[in-house]
Motif scaffolding. Structure first.
Motif, PDB file in Angstrom:
ATOM      1  N   ALA A  18     -33.766 -66.194  32.367  1.00  0.00           N
ATOM      2  CA  ALA A  18     -34.683 -65.190  32.909  1.00  0.00           C
ATOM      3  C   ALA A  18     -35.583 -65.799  33.970  1.00  0.00           C
ATOM      4  N   ALA A  19     -36.004 -67.063  33.758  1.00  0.00           N
ATOM      5  CA  ALA A  19     -36.897 -67.712  34.721  1.00  0.00           C
ATOM      6  C   ALA A  19     -36.168 -68.092  36.003  1.00  0.00           C
ATOM      7  N   GLN A  20     -34.918 -68.534  35.876  1.00  0.00           N
ATOM      8  CA  GLN A  20     -34.193 -69.038  37.048  1.00  0.00           C
ATOM      9  C   GLN A  20     -33.440 -67.932  37.788  1.00  0.00           C
ATOM     10  N   ASP A  21     -32.782 -67.044  37.019  1.00  0.00           N
ATOM     11  CA  ASP A  21     -31.900 -66.057  37.642  1.00  0.00           C
ATOM     12  C   ASP A  21     -32.415 -64.625  37.532  1.00  0.00           C
ATOM     13  N   THR A  22     -33.599 -64.460  36.950  1.00  0.00           N
ATOM     14  CA  THR A  22     -34.209 -63.137  36.696  1.00  0.00           C
ATOM     15  C   THR A  22     -33.227 -62.189  36.007  1.00  0.00           C
ATOM     16  N   ILE A  23     -32.439 -62.753  35.072  1.00  0.00           N
ATOM     17  CA  ILE A  23     -31.543 -61.944  34.244  1.00  0.00           C
ATOM     18  C   ILE A  23     -32.076 -61.964  32.828  1.00  0.00           C
ATOM     19  N   ASN A  24     -32.378 -60.793  32.309  1.00  0.00           N
ATOM     20  CA  ASN A  24     -32.999 -60.699  30.988  1.00  0.00           C
ATOM     21  C   ASN A  24     -31.960 -60.574  29.881  1.00  0.00           C
ATOM     22  N   SER A  25     -32.449 -60.791  28.673  1.00  0.00           N
ATOM     23  CA  SER A  25     -31.690 -60.484  27.465  1.00  0.00           C
ATOM     24  C   SER A  25     -32.474 -59.425  26.703  1.00  0.00           C
ATOM     25  N   SER A  40     -42.312 -57.563  25.382  1.00  0.00           N
ATOM     26  CA  SER A  40     -41.747 -58.890  25.552  1.00  0.00           C
ATOM     27  C   SER A  40     -42.176 -59.783  24.388  1.00  0.00           C
ATOM     28  N   ILE A  41     -41.229 -60.587  23.887  1.00  0.00           N
ATOM     29  CA  ILE A  41     -41.513 -61.484  22.764  1.00  0.00           C
ATOM     30  C   ILE A  41     -40.930 -62.860  23.062  1.00  0.00           C
ATOM     31  N   ASP A  42     -41.346 -63.870  22.299  1.00  0.00           N
ATOM     32  CA  ASP A  42     -40.690 -65.165  22.382  1.00  0.00           C
ATOM     33  C   ASP A  42     -39.689 -65.285  21.231  1.00  0.00           C
ATOM     34  N   LYS A  43     -38.982 -66.390  21.155  1.00  0.00           N
ATOM     35  CA  LYS A  43     -37.896 -66.510  20.186  1.00  0.00           C
ATOM     36  C   LYS A  43     -38.402 -66.678  18.746  1.00  0.00           C
ATOM     37  N   GLU A  44     -39.684 -66.963  18.563  1.00  0.00           N
ATOM     38  CA  GLU A  44     -40.225 -67.113  17.204  1.00  0.00           C
ATOM     39  C   GLU A  44     -40.745 -65.796  16.628  1.00  0.00           C
ATOM     40  N   PHE A  45     -40.862 -64.762  17.450  1.00  0.00           N
ATOM     41  CA  PHE A  45     -41.493 -63.525  16.991  1.00  0.00           C
ATOM     42  C   PHE A  45     -40.731 -62.889  15.824  1.00  0.00           C
ATOM     43  N   ILE A  46     -39.435 -62.744  15.945  1.00  0.00           N
ATOM     44  CA  ILE A  46     -38.640 -62.071  14.906  1.00  0.00           C
ATOM     45  C   ILE A  46     -38.694 -62.830  13.580  1.00  0.00           C
ATOM     46  N   PRO A  47     -38.472 -64.147  13.549  1.00  0.00           N
ATOM     47  CA  PRO A  47     -38.579 -64.842  12.261  1.00  0.00           C
ATOM     48  C   PRO A  47     -40.000 -64.905  11.706  1.00  0.00           C
ATOM     49  N   THR A  48     -41.012 -65.019  12.582  1.00  0.00           N
ATOM     50  CA  THR A  48     -42.398 -65.110  12.100  1.00  0.00           C
ATOM     51  C   THR A  48     -42.800 -63.846  11.350  1.00  0.00           C
ATOM     52  N   LEU A  49     -42.414 -62.680  11.876  1.00  0.00           N
ATOM     53  CA  LEU A  49     -42.772 -61.415  11.238  1.00  0.00           C
ATOM     54  C   LEU A  49     -41.675 -60.892  10.321  1.00  0.00           C
ATOM     55  N   SER A  50     -40.672 -61.717  10.075  1.00  0.00           N
ATOM     56  CA  SER A  50     -39.599 -61.388   9.119  1.00  0.00           C
ATOM     57  C   SER A  50     -38.928 -60.058   9.461  1.00  0.00           C
ATOM     58  N   ILE A  51     -38.656 -59.838  10.744  1.00  0.00           N
ATOM     59  CA  ILE A  51     -37.925 -58.646  11.170  1.00  0.00           C
ATOM     60  C   ILE A  51     -36.424 -58.913  10.984  1.00  0.00           C
ATOM     61  N   GLU A  88     -51.954 -70.291  27.813  1.00  0.00           N
ATOM     62  CA  GLU A  88     -50.507 -70.469  27.908  1.00  0.00           C
ATOM     63  C   GLU A  88     -50.147 -71.892  28.347  1.00  0.00           C
ATOM     64  N   LEU A  89     -50.986 -72.503  29.193  1.00  0.00           N
ATOM     65  CA  LEU A  89     -50.692 -73.849  29.691  1.00  0.00           C
ATOM     66  C   LEU A  89     -50.693 -74.885  28.569  1.00  0.00           C
ATOM     67  N   VAL A  90     -51.484 -74.627  27.522  1.00  0.00           N
ATOM     68  CA  VAL A  90     -51.568 -75.596  26.417  1.00  0.00           C
ATOM     69  C   VAL A  90     -50.956 -75.023  25.143  1.00  0.00           C
ATOM     70  N   TYR A  91     -50.189 -73.924  25.274  1.00  0.00           N
ATOM     71  CA  TYR A  91     -49.687 -73.238  24.082  1.00  0.00           C
ATOM     72  C   TYR A  91     -48.792 -74.133  23.228  1.00  0.00           C
ATOM     73  N   VAL A 125     -40.830 -63.924  30.883  1.00  0.00           N
ATOM     74  CA  VAL A 125     -41.424 -65.256  30.873  1.00  0.00           C
ATOM     75  C   VAL A 125     -42.909 -65.186  31.218  1.00  0.00           C
ATOM     76  N   ASN A 126     -43.726 -65.894  30.427  1.00  0.00           N
ATOM     77  CA  ASN A 126     -45.171 -65.996  30.677  1.00  0.00           C
ATOM     78  C   ASN A 126     -45.841 -64.630  30.806  1.00  0.00           C
ATOM     79  N   ASP A 127     -45.540 -63.741  29.913  1.00  0.00           N
ATOM     80  CA  ASP A 127     -46.130 -62.409  29.970  1.00  0.00           C
ATOM     81  C   ASP A 127     -46.630 -61.994  28.583  1.00  0.00           C
ATOM     82  N   PHE A 128     -47.260 -62.925  27.888  1.00  0.00           N
ATOM     83  CA  PHE A 128     -47.675 -62.674  26.514  1.00  0.00           C
ATOM     84  C   PHE A 128     -49.190 -62.463  26.427  1.00  0.00           C
TER      85      PHE A 128
END
Length: 797
Positions: free
Chosen positions: A553-560, A526-537, A474-477, A617-620
């Motif tokens: 989510a990282a700063q305020d622990t409020i999810n989407s 949990s997914i990142d923002k590229e997951f939906i377009p990459t798999l054409s969902i 993840e550090l070099v992702y 965040v960071n849970d992949f």
């Protein structure tokens, strides 16, 4: 007298070589096939019966209901085992087992050897006291007592340490923790539900220090007292658990209970989501029936040919009776011939079975050795079956033939009885009835598997590879992603906590501020923002995640949250009204920002259920790389070079997403292959019997054929004369067999929520195939008979 029976039997076999060959080859094929199938069945039924205390080992599995939705799972929370041991005397001891590599492989390293491992367990110190996995080295009582202790299988020890003694040495796990080797066990038997290469101490985990009820990731096995009443224990457990969790179960009808399932029932009879591969008792019944039918059809061949040739042996029986042979002696003589045929068939069958072991292993996905197939149980069973066949298949012909009256026979007045003819016809109908049912079954299974392969899942699985992720990667992702998209044939790259082929449940969501406090069970990841377009969902409404969502989510622990349409349907919302509503999910709170169209994230046996995608965040656990339509080998080579340069700490191992999807149906694929193979054998054995009957019929009509040819009959007329009766029998078999096949395959298809229909095509193909095979078999002998010179046949008469 016995010697005389044997001599007469051998002479009869040699005199009628063609019929003997048909009988022996048919029985040999049947016995060989049955031996292999019997071995498979015995192995399936033997799962976990090697544990010395197996009859007292139960798994306590979670069942829960929220808002009218019920779910069963094989896992349980950490708090369950201490709770059971504290409150119930019938629970002598227990063990918690955790397999984190079911979700993401571990990296195990020793010196310069590093491998990704997918069978790495954690277990309490009582593991070897409950289960019978004898230690070759180490103390079973203390091997898993201390944190960071680990026990290896013999193969794993050799893999990492060679011929060195591993006791006291260490292995590094996931590049950050050292485990001391405290024991070595033999390799886990293939008929064990728990399949592992490493088992580490449960006390190593932080979870061992906490007793939590609402995080069910562990399997709990208990050893019960011999006098324990399992039903009463389950009821008492539910009562106390409901009191313990009363504050969390506010809605009427909500409940949590734990079912105690015998260890020996899990592999074949489980009705819940399992984290380990299991089978189905139905397959045992199906293949047991196929083995029995193969033997039955081989026996039918013998009975048919023996009774058909009754008129040929009538004079022999008449002469023997005249010179003083008792009926009992004649019966023994014909049963003796049956014993000789069966014995020869058994020897050939054992040879065929031994030769077929590699192919059978490939077919079933097992690793049977010749010694496992030729064990005392299998051999004893097949010998008993052979003895039964020798008596059963030989008894009716023997009794029928010896019932002839010698005076009529010797005067030449003997004719085969109508009763015998009708028996032979009935048996032919039965053979081809079974054949057509198996052919239809094969075609329907193949059609369903083809449907599975080509079903539109709602996401792109072609040319997508999966790579495991860890904290170091993840550090070099971001750098890795840039290099892969720039220097290889990859077009998109994304991350998620799970594979889209199998997303786990166990989450619950509530609408906030709506007055509806009822929780709903969902699957989530949990997914990142590229997951939906990459798999054409496809998005149905709203939007995808953005960088701002992850920063929030990282700063305020409020999810989407992004929900699928099934989740909205259960919540009673429309696509447009859902956007902007606030929900909570297992402690996470935030807004619904998007709605996706339903896609299949579980096997097609199950309906699509509510699903939530969120931005943790960071849970992949995985990255997904979509390749373009170019050369995949070249792309993989470049990806491997990039990954190994930036993440040298782990081996480069990948999985194609479509291969991951196909493994969901490995049982069905194996079933299809096995049914196809043994259905083919059934048809071959049935055709051998038909070939013998047609040959006998042609021989009986030698004079008639000669006269007809002299009078101008063509070969076509002769072929029709000989085969028409058999063709009618096959048509009758088809008419009888098709409804049975339709009923059985309709029941099988009911296991799938999404399925093909049986349709007309499999029925037509099976009918035509059965007719063509039967007519082709019959025509072979009929054509030979039609080509005989009538002058020779009439002169011989």
């Amino acid at each position: 007298m016995f010697k005389n029976y044997i001599t007469a039997g051998i002479r009869s076999l040699l005199k009628h070589r063609f019929y003997s060959m048909l009988n022996i080859s048919g029985l040999a094929l049947g016995l060989a096939a049955s031996l292999l199938l019997t071995t498979w069945i015995i192995h399936e039924l033997s799962y976990d019966n090697f544990h010395e205390q197996g009859n007292r080992i139960y798994r306590s599995s979670l069942e829960y209901s929220f808002g009218g939705q019920t779910a069963k799972t094989s896992v349980s929370p950490t708090a369950l085992l201490p709770f059971l041991e504290k409150n119930f005397a019938e629970v002598e001891k227990g063990v918690r087992v955790y397999n984190p590599t079911a979700y993401n492989p571990y990296i195990v390293r020793h010196d310069d050897k590093a491998f990704e491992e997918r069978q790495f367990f954690y277990a309490d110190s009582t593991f070897f006291q409950i289960f019978t996995f004898p230690l070759l080295e180490g103390n079973p009582t203390t091997a898993l007592t201390e944190p960071n202790s680990i026990v290896l299988t013999r193969s794993s020890a050799k893999k990492y340490f060679g011929e060195e003694d591993p006791i006291g040495k260490t292995v590094q796990v996931n590049n950050n923790k050292e485990y001391a080797v405290t024991g070595v066990i033999d390799d886990v038997p293939t008929n064990s539900l728990l399949q592992f290469d490493f088992v580490a101490s449960f006390s190593t985990l932080d979870a061992s220090k906490q007793q939590i009820w609402w995080s069910a990731n562990y399997q709990t096995y208990v050893l019960l007292a011999l006098t324990a009443d399992v039903t009463a224990l389950s009821a008492k457990t539910q009562e106390l658990v409901m009191k313990e969790l009363s504050s969390e179960l506010g809605n009427p009808g909500d409940y949590v209970k734990y079912n105690f399932i015998p260890l020996s029932d899990i592999y074949l009879k489980s009705d819940m989501d399992e984290s380990t591969p299991v089978s189905d008792i139905q397959y045992v019944y199906i293949f047991g029936a196929i083995a029995a039918l193969i033997l039955l059809i081989a026996c039918i061949n013998y009975v048919n040919l023996a009774t058909a040739r009754a008129s040929e042996r009538a004079k022999e029986v008449g002469v023997r009776k005249v010179v003083g042979a008792a009926r009992r002696q004649l019966v023994f003589q014909f049963i003796g011939e049956s014993v000789i045929i069966t014995s020869l068939s058994l020897v050939i069958a054992l040879i065929l079975a031994k030769l077929a072991v590699p192919a059978f292993n490939a077919l079933t996905g097992k690793s049977f050795l010749s010694g496992l197939i030729f064990n005392p149980t299998s051999i004893g069973l097949i010998v008993l079956i052979s003895a039964f066949i020798a008596l059963a298949a030989g008894a009716y012909p023997a009794i029928a033939i010896t019932s002839f009256k010698p005076a009529q026979v010797l005067k030449g007045n003997f004719k085969s009885s109508n009763k015998g003819i009708w028996l032979r016809k009935s048996l032919v109908v039965f053979q081809f009835c079974i054949s057509v049912m198996l052919i239809v079954g094969t075609l329907v299974v193949s059609k369903q598997l083809d449907y599975i392969q080509n079903k539109k899942l709602g996401y792109e699985r072609e040319r997508v590879i999966m790579l495991p992720l860890d904290s170091k990667t993840e550090l070099v992702y971001d750098q890795m992603k840039n290099e892969i998209l720039k220097n290889s044939n990859a077009v998109d790259m994304a991350r998620a906590t799970e594979s889209p082929t199998s997303i786990a449940g166990g989450y619950s969501i509530k609408l906030e501020g709506s007055g509806n406090s009822q929780a709903m069970i969902v699957a989530a990841m949990s997914i990142d923002k590229e997951f939906i377009p990459t798999l054409s969902i496809a998005l149905a409404s709203g939007r995808n995640f953005t960088d701002a969502d992850f920063q929030k989510a990282a700063q305020d622990t409020i999810n989407s949250f992004i929900l699928n349409e099934s989740a909205l349907h259960e919540l009673g919302l429309t696509n447009e009204k859902a956007i902007g509503l606030k929900i909570s999910m297992n402690g996470r709170k935030g807004d619904i920002v998007g709605v996706i169209k339903d896609f299949h994230f579980a096997p097609l046996q199950k309906e699509i259920t509510p699903l939530v995608l969120f931005n943790e965040v960071n849970d992949f656990s995985y990255t997904f790389i979509k390749l373009n339509s170019g050369n995949p080998s070249e792309a993989l080579a470049r990806i491997q070079q990039t990954v190994q340069t930036l993440a040298p700490h782990r081996p480069f191992e990948y999985t194609f997403l479509d291969d991951e999807y196909n493994t969901l149906y490995s049982n069905e694929q194996r079933m299809g292959k096995i049914v196809t193979t043994f259905a083919t054998l059934v048809v071959i054995i049935a055709c051998l019997g038909l070939l013998g009957l047609v040959s006998f019929s042609a021989a009986q009509k030698t004079k008639e054929i000669g006269i007809r040819k002299v009078l101008g009959a063509t070969p076509y007329n002769i072929v029709v004369l000989i085969t028409k009766d058999f063709a009618v029998l096959v048509v009758i078999a088809i008419v009888i067999g098709l409804p049975g096949a339709y009923y059985l395959m309709s029941n099988w298809l009911r296991e799938f929520a999404y399925k093909t229909d049986i349709g007309v095509l499999p029925i037509l193909i099976a009918s035509l195939l059965c007719l063509v095979i039967a007519f082709g078999t019959a025509s072979y002998q009929a054509i030979q008979a039609s080509m005989m010179n009538p002058s020779k046949t009439l002169r011989s008469e």
